[in-house]
Design a protein around this motif. Structure first.
Motif, PDB file in Angstrom:
ATOM      1  N   MET A 202       0.865  -1.179   0.000  1.00  0.00           N
ATOM      2  CA  MET A 202       0.000   0.000   0.000  1.00  0.00           C
ATOM      3  C   MET A 202       0.902   1.229   0.000  1.00  0.00           C
ATOM      4  O   MET A 202       1.732   1.384   0.892  1.00  0.00           O
ATOM      5  N   ASP A 203       0.736   2.099  -0.981  1.00  0.00           N
ATOM      6  CA  ASP A 203       1.611   3.256  -1.112  1.00  0.00           C
ATOM      7  C   ASP A 203       0.997   4.548  -0.582  1.00  0.00           C
ATOM      8  O   ASP A 203       1.697   5.552  -0.436  1.00  0.00           O
ATOM      9  N   ASP A 204      -0.298   4.531  -0.303  1.00  0.00           N
ATOM     10  CA  ASP A 204      -1.024   5.735   0.101  1.00  0.00           C
ATOM     11  C   ASP A 204      -1.386   5.670   1.585  1.00  0.00           C
ATOM     12  O   ASP A 204      -2.045   4.710   2.018  1.00  0.00           O
ATOM     13  N   PRO A 205      -0.988   6.664   2.390  1.00  0.00           N
ATOM     14  CA  PRO A 205      -1.356   6.668   3.810  1.00  0.00           C
ATOM     15  C   PRO A 205      -2.867   6.565   4.034  1.00  0.00           C
ATOM     16  O   PRO A 205      -3.307   5.953   5.013  1.00  0.00           O
ATOM     17  N   ALA A 206      -3.645   7.129   3.121  1.00  0.00           N
ATOM     18  CA  ALA A 206      -5.099   7.050   3.255  1.00  0.00           C
ATOM     19  C   ALA A 206      -5.589   5.609   3.149  1.00  0.00           C
ATOM     20  O   ALA A 206      -6.508   5.187   3.870  1.00  0.00           O
ATOM     21  N   GLU A 207      -4.973   4.845   2.265  1.00  0.00           N
ATOM     22  CA  GLU A 207      -5.352   3.439   2.099  1.00  0.00           C
ATOM     23  C   GLU A 207      -4.994   2.635   3.346  1.00  0.00           C
ATOM     24  O   GLU A 207      -5.768   1.763   3.783  1.00  0.00           O
ATOM     25  N   ILE A 208      -3.832   2.931   3.925  1.00  0.00           N
ATOM     26  CA  ILE A 208      -3.420   2.241   5.151  1.00  0.00           C
ATOM     27  C   ILE A 208      -4.365   2.590   6.297  1.00  0.00           C
ATOM     28  O   ILE A 208      -4.740   1.725   7.100  1.00  0.00           O
ATOM     29  N   ALA A 209      -4.765   3.854   6.372  1.00  0.00           N
ATOM     30  CA  ALA A 209      -5.712   4.286   7.406  1.00  0.00           C
ATOM     31  C   ALA A 209      -7.052   3.568   7.257  1.00  0.00           C
ATOM     32  O   ALA A 209      -7.660   3.128   8.247  1.00  0.00           O
ATOM     33  N   GLU A 210      -7.532   3.437   6.021  1.00  0.00           N
ATOM     34  CA  GLU A 210      -8.796   2.736   5.775  1.00  0.00           C
ATOM     35  C   GLU A 210      -8.707   1.284   6.230  1.00  0.00           C
ATOM     36  O   GLU A 210      -9.644   0.749   6.834  1.00  0.00           O
ATOM     37  N   ALA A 211      -7.582   0.640   5.951  1.00  0.00           N
ATOM     38  CA  ALA A 211      -7.415  -0.755   6.355  1.00  0.00           C
ATOM     39  C   ALA A 211      -7.402  -0.882   7.873  1.00  0.00           C
ATOM     40  O   ALA A 211      -7.953  -1.838   8.438  1.00  0.00           O
ATOM     41  N   HIS A 212      -6.759   0.072   8.557  1.00  0.00           N
ATOM     42  CA  HIS A 212      -6.734   0.085  10.026  1.00  0.00           C
ATOM     43  C   HIS A 212      -8.148   0.158  10.589  1.00  0.00           C
ATOM     44  O   HIS A 212      -8.522  -0.621  11.482  1.00  0.00           O
ATOM     45  N   LEU A 213      -8.939   1.078  10.059  1.00  0.00           N
ATOM     46  CA  LEU A 213     -10.300   1.260  10.560  1.00  0.00           C
ATOM     47  C   LEU A 213     -11.200   0.085  10.190  1.00  0.00           C
ATOM     48  O   LEU A 213     -12.073  -0.312  10.974  1.00  0.00           O
ATOM     49  N   MET A 214     -10.999  -0.484   9.013  1.00  0.00           N
ATOM     50  CA  MET A 214     -11.801  -1.639   8.603  1.00  0.00           C
ATOM     51  C   MET A 214     -11.504  -2.844   9.492  1.00  0.00           C
ATOM     52  O   MET A 214     -12.418  -3.602   9.863  1.00  0.00           O
ATOM     53  N   ARG A 215     -10.248  -3.023   9.855  1.00  0.00           N
ATOM     54  CA  ARG A 215      -9.885  -4.136  10.737  1.00  0.00           C
ATOM     55  C   ARG A 215     -10.609  -3.997  12.079  1.00  0.00           C
ATOM     56  O   ARG A 215     -11.124  -4.964  12.631  1.00  0.00           O
ATOM     57  N   GLN A 216     -10.660  -2.774  12.596  1.00  0.00           N
ATOM     58  CA  GLN A 216     -11.376  -2.534  13.847  1.00  0.00           C
ATOM     59  C   GLN A 216     -12.867  -2.779  13.682  1.00  0.00           C
ATOM     60  O   GLN A 216     -13.518  -3.366  14.556  1.00  0.00           O
ATOM     61  N   ALA A 217     -13.432  -2.314  12.565  1.00  0.00           N
ATOM     62  CA  ALA A 217     -14.863  -2.491  12.328  1.00  0.00           C
ATOM     63  C   ALA A 217     -15.242  -3.967  12.246  1.00  0.00           C
ATOM     64  O   ALA A 217     -16.333  -4.371  12.667  1.00  0.00           O
TER      65      ALA A 217
END
Length: 304
Positions: A202-217
């Motif tokens: 993943m090259d985009d910080p926004a994409e990494i942030a989305e994955a972090h939040l999705m894992r929590q969800a």
């Protein structure tokens, strides 16, 4: 029991306002670098996080209190302190209950970040499976912590002194997302390419942030390991380091260095054998990780 958790005023204000915060470990200060480079680097890392739009929160145990964010005087005192305990999951609670002082490893910093509600943590490199672990069973608690604690950790990979294939295998077994940024190869701390392919990119910080939040969800326990390669101009090629690391490991074995003392010994020996070049690379990669961590934390805060 009252939790002995103290958030520095700057960190508390950021938490109350929902602003991005980046947790920072303290063993890099007490066990990873010599004085005064350790203090200079700690200050640079904190300033780098601020310049990137987030609030730094260096974690340490002082007089039985778990501090998330240190005042300048506290940071300087820690950088000069001798015989500071190196704390992981196993001994964190004991140090607090005894009113002691200690520096936090990756695992302990992740625990503190979770308690303080911090999503992102920047470090140099994580611990992992040591060479010869099939006989010694020497595996860092950092790996289990990544599987249990919901914090995204930004590092330049696992430390190059480790058995990287086995470390990656354990992370995969534990279900930890291992994400490489800007390349398909897994970085190896001082070197950009470990020779291993990262499971995810993943090259985009926004994409990494989305994955972090999705894992929590999804309710999946544990965090993410984001492996950020050292800048090209600062790296030491793996083929240059290989004989240096082998010499350092032979010296450690000859001197009977074991357990928690292995990593600090090897880092110091490699510093000596590379005539300080490894320290320069270490500083560069930590600053690089701090910038990326701040960007990810900013994206997470924006989405919340």
């Amino acid at each position: 029991m009252t939790l002995p958790l103290i958030l520095a005023p700057e960190v508390q204000a950021a938490a109350d306002a929902g602003r991005p915060i980046v947790a920072l470990e303290s063993t890099i200060i007490t066990h990873g670098m010599p004085w005064p480079q350790n203090l200079e680097t700690a200050r640079k890392v904190e300033e780098t996080v601020r310049e990137a739009g987030a609030v730094p929160a260096t974690v340490a145990i002082l007089d039985g209190q778990l501090h998330v964010g240190l005042e300048p005087a506290q940071l300087e005192a820690l950088a000069q302190a001798k015989d500071v305990a190196k704390l992981s999951r196993a001994d964190l609670a004991v140090c607090l209950s005894r009113g002691g002082n200690g520096a936090t490893t990756v695992a302990a910093t992740m625990i503190a970040a979770r308690l303080a509600g911090i999503d992102v943590f920047a470090t140099g490199g994580i611990g992992g499976v040591h060479k010869g672990a099939e006989l010694s069973f020497d595996i860092s608690a950092d790996l289990q912590e990544l599987a249990a604690t919901p914090v995204t950790v930004v590092a330049a990979g696992a430390k190059a002194i480790l058995d990287l294939p086995k470390t990656l295998e354990v992370l995969e077994t534990l279900g930890v997302p291992v994400i490489s940024v800007g390349q398909d190869a897994l970085p190896a701390f001082w070197s950009r390419d470990s020779g291993l392919k990262a499971p995810l990119r993943m090259d985009d910080p926004a994409e990494i942030a989305e994955a972090h939040l999705m894992r929590q969800a999804l309710g999946i326990p544990g965090g993410q390991l984001v492996t950020n390669p050292i800048p090209v101009e600062d790296e030491i090629a793996a083929e240059v380091l290989a004989p240096v690391i082998a010499q350092a490991q032979a010296d450690a074995e000859a001197q009977g260095i074991t357990a928690k003392n292995v990593t600090p010994f090897l880092l110091q020996r490699i510093f000596e054998l590379t005539e300080g070049r490894s320290l320069e690379a270490n500083i560069a990669l930590v600053l690089n990780n701090a910038r990326l961590a701040a960007a990810i934390a900013t994206e997470i805060s924006a989405r919340r």
